[in-house]
Design a protein around this motif. Structure first.
Motif, PDB file in Angstrom:
ATOM      1  N   SER A  25       0.768  -1.189  -0.007  1.00  0.00           N
ATOM      2  CA  SER A  25      -0.136  -0.040   0.103  1.00  0.00           C
ATOM      3  C   SER A  25       0.831   1.179  -0.074  1.00  0.00           C
ATOM      4  O   SER A  25       0.618   2.049   0.657  1.00  0.00           O
ATOM      5  CB  SER A  25      -0.939   0.056   1.225  1.00  0.00           C
ATOM      6  N   ARG A  26       1.940   1.342  -0.873  1.00  0.00           N
ATOM      7  CA  ARG A  26       2.755   2.524  -1.155  1.00  0.00           C
ATOM      8  C   ARG A  26       3.366   2.486  -2.364  1.00  0.00           C
ATOM      9  O   ARG A  26       3.453   1.589  -3.153  1.00  0.00           O
ATOM     10  CB  ARG A  26       3.964   2.122   0.077  1.00  0.00           C
ATOM     11  N   ALA A  27       3.449   3.671  -3.059  1.00  0.00           N
ATOM     12  CA  ALA A  27       3.849   3.924  -4.103  1.00  0.00           C
ATOM     13  C   ALA A  27       5.101   5.148  -4.251  1.00  0.00           C
ATOM     14  O   ALA A  27       4.696   6.087  -3.341  1.00  0.00           O
ATOM     15  CB  ALA A  27       2.668   4.085  -5.117  1.00  0.00           C
ATOM     16  N   VAL A  28       6.015   5.179  -4.776  1.00  0.00           N
ATOM     17  CA  VAL A  28       6.929   6.158  -5.077  1.00  0.00           C
ATOM     18  C   VAL A  28       6.920   6.840  -6.525  1.00  0.00           C
ATOM     19  O   VAL A  28       7.052   6.046  -7.215  1.00  0.00           O
ATOM     20  CB  VAL A  28       8.214   5.744  -4.623  1.00  0.00           C
ATOM     21  N   VAL A  29       6.666   7.881  -6.521  1.00  0.00           N
ATOM     22  CA  VAL A  29       6.524   8.752  -7.940  1.00  0.00           C
ATOM     23  C   VAL A  29       8.086   9.257  -7.931  1.00  0.00           C
ATOM     24  O   VAL A  29       8.169  10.247  -7.448  1.00  0.00           O
ATOM     25  CB  VAL A  29       5.165   9.543  -8.137  1.00  0.00           C
ATOM     26  N   VAL A  30       8.610   9.112  -9.347  1.00  0.00           N
ATOM     27  CA  VAL A  30       9.868   9.751  -9.387  1.00  0.00           C
ATOM     28  C   VAL A  30       9.614  10.284 -10.884  1.00  0.00           C
ATOM     29  O   VAL A  30       8.696  10.264 -11.506  1.00  0.00           O
ATOM     30  CB  VAL A  30      11.229   8.860  -9.616  1.00  0.00           C
ATOM     31  N   GLU A  31      10.887  10.958 -11.445  1.00  0.00           N
ATOM     32  CA  GLU A  31      10.384  11.911 -12.596  1.00  0.00           C
ATOM     33  C   GLU A  31      10.971  11.178 -13.850  1.00  0.00           C
ATOM     34  O   GLU A  31      10.659  11.486 -15.013  1.00  0.00           O
ATOM     35  CB  GLU A  31      11.240  13.105 -12.342  1.00  0.00           C
ATOM     36  N   GLY A  32      11.998  10.168 -13.933  1.00  0.00           N
ATOM     37  CA  GLY A  32      12.304   9.749 -14.916  1.00  0.00           C
ATOM     38  C   GLY A  32      12.709   8.257 -15.021  1.00  0.00           C
ATOM     39  O   GLY A  32      12.499   7.532 -14.243  1.00  0.00           O
ATOM     40  N   TYR A  33      13.134   7.647 -16.266  1.00  0.00           N
ATOM     41  CA  TYR A  33      13.094   6.340 -16.400  1.00  0.00           C
ATOM     42  C   TYR A  33      14.685   5.704 -15.639  1.00  0.00           C
ATOM     43  O   TYR A  33      14.364   4.713 -15.029  1.00  0.00           O
ATOM     44  CB  TYR A  33      13.299   6.013 -18.074  1.00  0.00           C
ATOM     45  N   THR A  34      15.698   6.654 -15.590  1.00  0.00           N
ATOM     46  CA  THR A  34      16.792   6.189 -14.700  1.00  0.00           C
ATOM     47  C   THR A  34      16.430   6.257 -13.570  1.00  0.00           C
ATOM     48  O   THR A  34      17.183   5.412 -12.722  1.00  0.00           O
ATOM     49  CB  THR A  34      17.974   6.943 -15.213  1.00  0.00           C
ATOM     50  N   ASP A  35      15.542   7.143 -12.923  1.00  0.00           N
ATOM     51  CA  ASP A  35      15.167   7.219 -11.445  1.00  0.00           C
ATOM     52  C   ASP A  35      14.503   5.944 -11.074  1.00  0.00           C
ATOM     53  O   ASP A  35      14.528   5.442  -9.815  1.00  0.00           O
ATOM     54  CB  ASP A  35      14.632   8.440 -11.348  1.00  0.00           C
ATOM     55  N   VAL A  36      13.690   5.237 -12.008  1.00  0.00           N
ATOM     56  CA  VAL A  36      12.815   4.336 -11.568  1.00  0.00           C
ATOM     57  C   VAL A  36      13.821   3.003 -11.548  1.00  0.00           C
ATOM     58  O   VAL A  36      13.709   2.352 -10.564  1.00  0.00           O
ATOM     59  CB  VAL A  36      11.468   3.912 -12.693  1.00  0.00           C
ATOM     60  N   MET A  37      14.949   2.888 -12.535  1.00  0.00           N
ATOM     61  CA  MET A  37      15.729   1.775 -12.462  1.00  0.00           C
ATOM     62  C   MET A  37      16.624   1.950 -11.110  1.00  0.00           C
ATOM     63  O   MET A  37      16.634   0.761 -10.484  1.00  0.00           O
ATOM     64  CB  MET A  37      16.590   1.918 -13.870  1.00  0.00           C
ATOM     65  N   ALA A  38      17.255   3.149 -10.747  1.00  0.00           N
ATOM     66  CA  ALA A  38      17.863   3.553  -9.622  1.00  0.00           C
ATOM     67  C   ALA A  38      17.056   2.854  -8.229  1.00  0.00           C
ATOM     68  O   ALA A  38      17.694   2.220  -7.579  1.00  0.00           O
ATOM     69  CB  ALA A  38      18.450   4.717  -9.333  1.00  0.00           C
ATOM     70  N   CYS A  39      15.506   3.297  -8.162  1.00  0.00           N
ATOM     71  CA  CYS A  39      15.035   3.061  -7.073  1.00  0.00           C
ATOM     72  C   CYS A  39      14.674   1.397  -6.785  1.00  0.00           C
ATOM     73  O   CYS A  39      15.113   0.797  -5.998  1.00  0.00           O
ATOM     74  CB  CYS A  39      13.604   3.594  -7.113  1.00  0.00           C
TER      75      CYS A  39
END
Length: 632
Positions: A261-275
């Motif tokens: 029940s948690r979501a993290v919204v980032v700004e870019g493709y590489t940020d998703v990969m890093a997370c």
């Protein structure tokens, strides 16, 4: 014209793909009791779950918007597919080879448009992935390595490379049987002076998948200085790609989002990969557009949106990032979840932070700390000189309406108190009252006049054949029992057959329920359902005369039965009550006829017949009251 799919194959597809497995790709499902599952409806916006799935019956129904049907209906509605396209998609999942009638089957001409475009994207993704290993793609591999992504990371996210030539992909897809029209419609190619050419050339490629895992578009990153295009180039709007309705990484993150029940919204493709590589596997990103209402709907359904859910936004610390955060706050009230903002030290994004300080720093970054409303208010307050009364008053004038938009009155009061502290206003109650006044004015303005479609003209329009959802629900005890008996007939036909099949349509006093009874009769009766429950429900829905009755069938087949223990005794009670009420109605009618004939003006033989019928009915009613189901 497309060949018709063999009926046996359609049934095989229905049986092979569990409805809960399909629906779970789009929303989180939780136990609803009675073997059913519930979640937030994907077909309308709602705060609490009214969407139910019955795995044992292969049906879904929303008690809010009345959408319902089987697995194929769900796929058709949620992805806007034709019947054939839905069957083909589910058949592919189940590994079933379909047979086509009426002249055979030519895949290159007869498959639905959406399926063809998805297949083109799948082939393109495989092409780009293979090209990342080419000598030309060294620049792309270097770009990834510099950001901490090795070959395994690239493979996990499907990162690829588009060759720098004019038409490498176009020629490859033509060789796979795709037409020039399909290639331009998909956005993979564009018109050149001598025909279609590749849209993406000499770039690093990220496949963008929908929530079901299908590739529907690409994000392309510029690598060379002589590339005059934008830094990021995304697929244009196509029949399968709407940037306001896709979230990068949602296919990888959805299970963990639902689980935690948690979501993290980032700004870019590489940020998703890093997370994700740092262990934050709930990270997703928008694709070249601001986070908006359609994205919220996707997340809410996965979060089973409630007060315990968390959504954390990460934005760059620069002016653009602050602007994005304020824009996200405008939609904050569409969440029941608590929303937070995370800004890394020195304004680094998650990708840079992971490179500089490691995985632990990324994990720490996205721990909920600063509520989004607090960040938004601080951005507003920071623009004013709070050392002066005029500055504090002006800041309050801008910030108070923002707080007044908070729907939860308790939360609104708490934030108003915090606002008073931010502004340095000692009279906290003054700020609280000001916010409450603005909220009341907003409610009053929004509450005047009839709602759209509910004015005097709307009230004079004819009502639909079947009232929506609860209109016939449990207020009238007659309707309640009829409804319960029909639910048993659809859900537990083994408990009510063969007695139910002897019930006449006129024993159901609510017109929609009478129509459902008729559909059961035309489908072969409840006795068929006791032998083959799933095929029985398909037949009953097919026998319904229109969509309204079909929706009622689905609703009754999914809605929970009122009794926790459903057995023969309970089924017998419903059978007896409906039959007894029908007998009592008939007795009243016959008594009226008998009274009229008893005045001495009627035919003696007719009077005798009526008197005899009355006696038989009264004896039957007594037997039903005394012996219950044994008298049926």
């Amino acid at each position: 014209m497309a060949g018709r799919i063999n009926d046996e194959d359609v049934k095989a597809v229905r049986d092979a793909v569990p409805i809960d497995a399909v629906v779970s790709e789009y929303l989180q499902l939780r136990n609803a009791g009675g073997g059913n599952l519930k979640g937030l409806c994907p077909f309308h916006d709602e705060k609490s779950p009214s969407f139910q799935v019955s795995p044992s019956k292969g049906l879904f129904h929303c008690f809010g918007c009345q959408e319902g049907g089987d697995t194929l209906t769900f796929v058709m509605k949620v992805d806007h597919l034709t019947f054939s396209e839905a069957v083909e998609r589910l058949a592919a999942k189940a590994g079933i080879t379909l047979r086509y009638e009426e002249g055979g089957y030519n895949p290159s001409h007869q498959r639905g448009e959406r399926i063809r475009l998805v297949e083109a994207h799948k082939a393109a993704a495989e092409f780009y992935t293979a090209q990342l290993e080419s000598p030309e793609a060294e620049i792309g591999r270097k770009f990834l390595a510099e950001r901490g992504f090795d070959q395994a990371a690239a493979a996990h996210f499907g990162v690829g490379y588009s060759p720098a030539g004019w038409d490498h992909l176009t020629r490859f897809l033509r060789g796979k049987g795709f037409t020039d029209k399909e290639l331009t419609l998909s956005g993979l190619s564009q018109e050149g002076r001598r025909g279609p050419i590749d849209r993406f050339r000499g770039r690093l490629m990220w496949p963008i998948r929908d929530i079901g895992g299908e590739v529907v578009g690409f994000g392309a990153r510029k690598l060379r200085d002589d590339d005059n295009g934008p830094k990021y180039l995304n697929t244009p709007e196509t029949p399968i790609y709407k940037k306001s309705q896709v979230l990068y990484g949602i296919d990888l993150a959805k299970k963990e989002i639902a689980k935690s029940s948690r979501a993290v919204v980032v700004e870019g493709y590489t940020d998703v990969m890093a997370c994700h590589l740092a262990g934050v596997t709930t990270a997703i990103a928008t694709c070249g557009t601001a986070f908006g209402g359609d994205h919220i709907k996707i997340l809410r359904r996965l979060l089973m949106d409630n007060g315990s859910a968390r959504v954390i936004f990460t934005f760059d610390g620069d002016a653009a990032g602050q602007k994005a955060a304020l824009r996200a706050f405008e939609d904050d009230q569409k969440f029941a979840a608590e929303t937070y903002i995370a800004i890394a030290p020195d304004g680094m994004d998650p990708c840079d932070l992971r490179l500089a300080k490691g995985d632990a720093a990324v994990t720490d970054l996205v721990e909920p700390r600063t509520p989004l409303f607090e960040f938004a208010l601080r951005q507003i307050v920071a623009r004013y000189d709070l050392e002066t009364p005029a500055g504090r008053a002006a800041a309050l004038d801008e910030a108070a309406p923002v707080v007044a938009r908070i729907k939860n009155s308790g939360a609104q009061h708490e934030v108003a108190v915090q606002l008073a502290g931010m502004l340095g206003i000692l009279d906290t109650q003054f700020v609280v009252k000001r916010v409450a006044q603005l909220a009341r004015w907003a409610r009053d303005r929004g509450g005047k006049g009839p709602a759209p479609g509910r004015g005097p003209q709307a009230l004079t329009q004819a009502a639909p054949a079947v009232p929506s959802g609860p209109a016939l629900n449990l207020r009238n005890p007659v309707y309640a029992t009829e409804r319960e008996l029909l639910k048993l007939a659809l859900q537990r036909p083994d408990l009510v057959s063969p007695a139910f099949d002897a019930y006449g349509v006129d024993e159901f006093t609510a017109a929609p329920y009478a129509a459902v009874r008729q559909a059961v009769m035309e489908a072969g009766g409840a006795e068929l359902g006791a032998q083959d429950p799933q095929e029985y429900l398909v037949r009953v829905r097919d026998a319904a005369p229109d969509d309204a009755v079909r929706a009622m069938v689905t609703e009754l087949a999914v809605e929970a039965i009122m009794r926790r223990t459903v057995d023969e005794a309970y089924a017998g009670e419903q059978l007896v009550t409906v039959r007894l009420r029908a007998v009592d109605r008939r007795i009243r009618d016959v008594q009226g006829t008998f009274t009229r004939l008893s005045g001495g003006h009627g035919d003696p033989q007719q009077l005798a017949n009526v008197q005899n019928e009355l006696w038989v009915l009264q004896q039957y009613a007594r037997a039903l009251r005394e012996r219950g189901a044994a008298a049926l």
